[in-house]
Design an enzyme around this catalytic site. Structure first.
Site, short mmCIF file in Angstrom:
data_model
loop_
_atom_site.label_atom_id
_atom_site.label_comp_id
_atom_site.label_asym_id
_atom_site.label_seq_id
_atom_site.Cartn_x
_atom_site.Cartn_y
_atom_site.Cartn_z
N ARG A 86 -17.93 -50.69 101.58
CA ARG A 86 -18.82 -50.45 102.96
C ARG A 86 -19.75 -49.30 102.70
O ARG A 86 -20.80 -49.30 103.23
CB ARG A 86 -17.80 -50.03 104.05
N ARG A 95 -21.87 -51.98 96.32
CA ARG A 95 -20.95 -51.10 95.38
C ARG A 95 -19.89 -52.08 95.16
O ARG A 95 -19.37 -52.79 96.10
CB ARG A 95 -20.39 -49.79 96.03
N ASP A 98 -12.69 -52.74 91.86
CA ASP A 98 -11.54 -53.34 91.98
C ASP A 98 -10.34 -52.46 91.65
O ASP A 98 -10.51 -51.57 90.79
CB ASP A 98 -11.38 -54.74 91.04
N ASP A 100 -6.43 -53.01 90.92
CA ASP A 100 -5.32 -53.90 90.61
C ASP A 100 -4.09 -53.21 90.48
O ASP A 100 -3.95 -52.38 89.66
CB ASP A 100 -5.57 -54.72 89.35
#
Ligand SMILES: Nc1nc2nc(S)n(CCO)c2c(=O)[nH]1
Length: 156
Positions: A86, A95, A98, A100
């Site tokens: 955001r 932007r 990630d 995980d």
């Protein structure tokens, strides 16, 4: 410390100010309820794996102690991804980050929406190198091999 586990989260960014993005993700993890960040790897510049026609990634692995459930941690990771996607600094545009979940204690979870240990972590140098840096002695609960063994054997 009732039912806390040590978990490992892989971070990756390849769009915008990648270092800023990773730092922000670490800050948001540090500020999260029921999460204690106990180690952060170095940041590694890595060639894209899977789809090569994209910029290099900046990758890292974070070690946390958490009282969250695996699904609670999954929820937190997606909230952090949303929060960072955001944020926009006009000059960089969108932007990408990630988060995980790589390992969650010794748990093995195999659900449609959550597979732990991460199913491809043992094939990914961009995961194994930072993970080996901070947790060489951690056992992979499916392969029953230490991270350092998996890391070193991935270069045979
Ligand atoms: N080097 C590198 N390649 C990648 N390919 C994908 S997809 N990803 C995103 C993994 O969630 C990466 C990454 O983080 N690093």
């Amino acid at each position: 410390c009732n039912s806390e586990v040590t978990a490992y989260i892989g971070l990756g960014s390849n769009i915008g100010d990648r270092k800023f993005q990773l730092n922000r993700a670490v800050e948001l993890l540090k500020g999260a309820e029921k999460v204690e960040v106990t180690a952060v790897s170095s940041y590694y510049n890595t060639a894209p794996v899977g789809y090569e026609q994209q910029p290099d990634f900046l990758n890292a692995v974070v070690e946390i102690r958490t009282a969250l459930s695996a699904y609670g941690l999954l929820q937190l990771c997606s909230e952090i991804e949303k929060e960072l996607k955001r944020e926009r600094i006009i000059r960089w545009g969108p932007r990408t980050i990630d988060l995980d979940i790589l390992l969650f204690g010794n748990e093995i979870i195999y659900k449609k929406d959550l597979v732990i240990p991460h199913p491809r972590m043992h094939e990914r140098r961009f995961v194994l190198e930072p993970l080996n840096e901070i947790a060489p002695e951690v056992l992979h609960p499916v392969f029953n091999k230490y991270i350092r063994e998996i890391f070193h054997s991935s270069f045979m």
